[in-house]
Design a protein around this motif. Structure first.
Motif: not given
Length: 261
Positions: A24, A26, A53, A100, A103-104
């Motif tokens: 995940t 970022v 992201t 949220k 990232t999910t």
């Protein structure tokens, strides 16, 4: 999180690889620096549709304003890339909910347009961002609608408040939230009782979000007016003064609406 000190073009390939392998990632950096990595963003990230992201920090007129660090075309830069979801929060609560979601979810790359200042409203954002391209109607009205992108959403609400103070009438205020697509159902519904749609964005108007809205209405009876900055290397400016020079202030917008409907 990827260190913002890493070369942007390398970062895009890296976060795409991390996401492809189940991570995940970022990556955040200042908006002007994303101009260096267009090919990598398009080919490494979006072509592969990897769910990474990236945070576009301080874009638009309230961001950096020196001639080598301006970012007045980020909407044009990102909004047409296939598979990409580009989001524009208007408050801290919206940003947290968008982050949220980004990232999910595991379906698409997501960019978030993070302005220099994020107002904290105290109102929780419960938007389901997996339902793509749905705008929020903040104020219901008639005759005129204002779509305020990101940092200019607050101005759109102030215009509606002043218009009601002067005329006693409500005009519609819309927070688009998504910049990579249109809420066509909402735009279609405005035809029933609106004559004018105004768009406000804090970057160059040419090729921006507003012109996509204008393209949707095409040869319909709805009049569309896009407000944004001229196509120019604006530099060392006062943001509010520059907006006002382009007709973007409460007083000027109220007068425009009063004379256009």
């Amino acid at each position: 999180f990827i260190d913002v000190g890493i070369a942007e073009e390398n970062a895009m390939a890296m976060i795409s690889g991390i996401a492809k392998n189940g991570g995940t990632p970022v990556f955040g950096t200042f908006a002007p620096f994303f101009q260096r990595t267009y090919d990598q963003l398009s080919h490494d990230l979006c072509l592969n549709d990897t769910p990474a992201t990236f945070l576009v920090l301080m874009p638009g007129i309230y961001g950096m304003n020196s001639n080598t660090h301006i970012a007045l075309c980020d909407i044009q830069f990102f909004s047409h890339v296939p598979n990409l979801i580009y989001l524009a929060p208007t408050s801290r609560e919206e940003y947290m909910q968008m982050f949220k979601f980004a990232t999910t979810q595991k379906n698409h790359p997501v960019g978030i347009r993070v302005p220099a200042y994020l107002l904290e409203t105290g109102i929780e954002d419960t938007t389901d961002y997996s339902v793509l391209n749905k705008s929020q109607v903040a104020v219901k009205g008639s005759n005129a609608a204002i779509i305020g992108v990101g940092s200019l959403f607050g101005l759109a609400k102030n215009v509606a408040d002043e218009y009601k103070k002067q005329t006693g009438e409500n005009i519609t205020v819309i927070n688009p939230k998504f910049l990579t697509g249109l809420d066509e159902e909402l735009l279609e519904s405005l035809k029933a009782n609106h004559k004018l749609v105004i768009t406000l964005e804090d970057g160059e108007v040419d090729g921006g979000f507003g012109q996509r809205v204008a393209g949707f209405y095409g040869d319909s009876s709805i009049k569309v007016k896009n407000f944004g900055l001229s196509k120019k290397f604006h530099t060392d400016f006062n943001a509010d003064e520059l907006l006002a020079e382009h007709g973007i202030s409460v007083d000027k917008l109220v007068e425009y609406i009063k004379h256009s409907i």
